[in-house]
Scaffold this motif. Structure first.
Motif, mmCIF file in Angstrom:
data_model
loop_
_atom_site.group_PDB
_atom_site.id
_atom_site.type_symbol
_atom_site.label_atom_id
_atom_site.label_comp_id
_atom_site.label_asym_id
_atom_site.label_seq_id
_atom_site.Cartn_x
_atom_site.Cartn_y
_atom_site.Cartn_z
ATOM 1 N N GLU A 61 -14.275 -9.517 22.278
ATOM 2 C CA GLU A 61 -14.915 -9.518 20.964
ATOM 3 C C GLU A 61 -16.220 -10.303 20.999
ATOM 4 O O GLU A 61 -17.227 -9.899 20.393
ATOM 5 C CB GLU A 61 -13.967 -10.119 19.926
ATOM 6 N N ALA A 62 -16.212 -11.426 21.703
ATOM 7 C CA ALA A 62 -17.434 -12.234 21.805
ATOM 8 C C ALA A 62 -18.543 -11.454 22.509
ATOM 9 O O ALA A 62 -19.698 -11.456 22.064
ATOM 10 C CB ALA A 62 -17.136 -13.532 22.552
ATOM 11 N N LEU A 63 -18.218 -10.767 23.591
ATOM 12 C CA LEU A 63 -19.229 -10.035 24.338
ATOM 13 C C LEU A 63 -19.730 -8.815 23.573
ATOM 14 O O LEU A 63 -20.896 -8.424 23.728
ATOM 15 C CB LEU A 63 -18.685 -9.632 25.701
ATOM 16 N N GLU A 64 -18.892 -8.247 22.727
ATOM 17 C CA GLU A 64 -19.367 -7.158 21.876
ATOM 18 C C GLU A 64 -20.400 -7.683 20.881
ATOM 19 O O GLU A 64 -21.404 -7.020 20.600
ATOM 20 C CB GLU A 64 -18.207 -6.503 21.137
ATOM 21 N N HIS A 65 -20.159 -8.874 20.347
ATOM 22 C CA HIS A 65 -21.155 -9.493 19.466
ATOM 23 C C HIS A 65 -22.447 -9.758 20.231
ATOM 24 O O HIS A 65 -23.545 -9.564 19.693
ATOM 25 C CB HIS A 65 -20.604 -10.788 18.882
ATOM 26 N N VAL A 66 -22.321 -10.194 21.475
ATOM 27 C CA VAL A 66 -23.506 -10.442 22.299
ATOM 28 C C VAL A 66 -24.307 -9.156 22.474
ATOM 29 O O VAL A 66 -25.549 -9.173 22.410
ATOM 30 C CB VAL A 66 -23.103 -11.023 23.670
ATOM 31 N N ARG A 67 -23.637 -8.052 22.693
ATOM 32 C CA ARG A 67 -24.340 -6.768 22.842
ATOM 33 C C ARG A 67 -25.168 -6.448 21.599
ATOM 34 O O ARG A 67 -26.313 -5.991 21.685
ATOM 35 C CB ARG A 67 -23.345 -5.642 23.109
ATOM 36 N N GLN A 68 -24.577 -6.687 20.442
ATOM 37 C CA GLN A 68 -25.298 -6.429 19.194
ATOM 38 C C GLN A 68 -26.507 -7.355 19.057
ATOM 39 O O GLN A 68 -27.572 -6.938 18.598
ATOM 40 C CB GLN A 68 -24.351 -6.599 18.013
#
Length: 278
Positions: free
Chosen positions: A17-24
């Motif tokens: 979930e954290a890395l998905e936020h990073v992608r955004q």
């Protein structure tokens, strides 16, 4: 899954979930400082578990191509159990990160941990020749000497005003005095630090001061802000400057979330609106 209010300030409970936020964030030209929530462990197994997750997170970041780094807390890595425990876990993380070309920030906690934190930072920074940074707090009276001490260390320095409330004999307690000190410390850092400076502030006046100092001295700098705070401004600044967002995640999100909500009037208003509209 986090409740709707908390997910403004915390990226989720899992690394994915954290890395998905990073992608955004990266899609908006903002980079990320990823932090696994946790602090003040007095159990060796808990320290080892979080340290291992940080090493896995380094591998995930390196393999993803994302523009991200990590940030660790000394008490999360066992400082309450002893400086030797903290140093050992920090060194393993930094060694792993150096091998994968992932930067490591060391957060600063309350004033009683400052010496141990700076000593550890200097040791790993010299050993690796960089690739690591440390946070210093402008409200502490000692920071003027500390920032001079760090000028020749091959790493970055993040300057913040200070979120803790140390006693008056070790800290400036008046807001205007802290602002004055922040400005002065920034000027010294821009003039004397070659490794890079992080301006950890949401204060428009301090950011503008940093921009002026950059024009004067030409020193590399980046702007760092928290997830959920002035995010529109973060995206705007990223059009011209290097901007990093501090992205916390993990199962221990409640205390961090409540601290973010209560420390700023705007955050509290946001939370109340969310509750009233649900």
């Amino acid at each position: 899954m986090l409740p709707p209010i908390a997910d403004r300030f915390v990226a989720g409970e899992s690394p994915a979930e954290a890395l998905e936020h990073v992608r955004q964030l990266n899609d908006n030209d903002v980079k990320a400082i990823v932090n696994l929530l946790g602090e003040h462990y007095d159990d060796r197994d808990a320290v080892a578990a979080d340290a291992a997750e940080y090493r896995r997170l380094v591998d995930d970041i390196a393999g993803s191509g994302l523009e991200a780094c990590i940030s660790v807390k000394p008490s999360q890595l066992g400082l309450d159990l002893g400086e030797d425990v903290f140093r050992a876990e920090l060194t393993r993380i930094v060694d792993t990160a150096a091998a994968r070309d992932v930067f490591v920030w060391i957060d600063m906690e309350d004033h009683t941990t400052t010496d141990a934190t700076l000593d550890a930072f200097e040791a790993v920074a010299h050993e690796q020749g960089g690739g690591v940074g440390v946070c210093v707090q402008a409200n502490l009276r000692r920071t003027r000497a500390d920032i001079r001490r760090l000028a020749d260390v091959p790493g970055k320095v993040r300057l913040v005003k200070g979120a803790y409330e140390p006693p008056a004999d070790v800290a400036y307690t008046d807001g205007a005095r802290v602002d004055q000190e922040y400005r002065s410390l920034l000027e010294y850092a821009f003039e004397h630090h070659d490794g890079g400076i992080a301006v950890g502030s949401h204060d428009p006046e301090m950011i503008e001061h940093a921009r002026a100092l950059h024009e004067r001295y030409g020193t590399d700098f980046e702007i760092q802000m928290l997830m959920g705070v002035r995010e529109d401004t973060q995206y705007e600044l990223a059009d011209e400057y290097e901007v990093w967002q501090y992205v916390p995640y993990g199962e221990r999100w409640k205390s961090y979330f409540y601290r973010r909500v209560t420390e700023r009037t705007d955050n509290l208003r946001f939370a109340l609106r969310a509750v009233l509209s649900s």
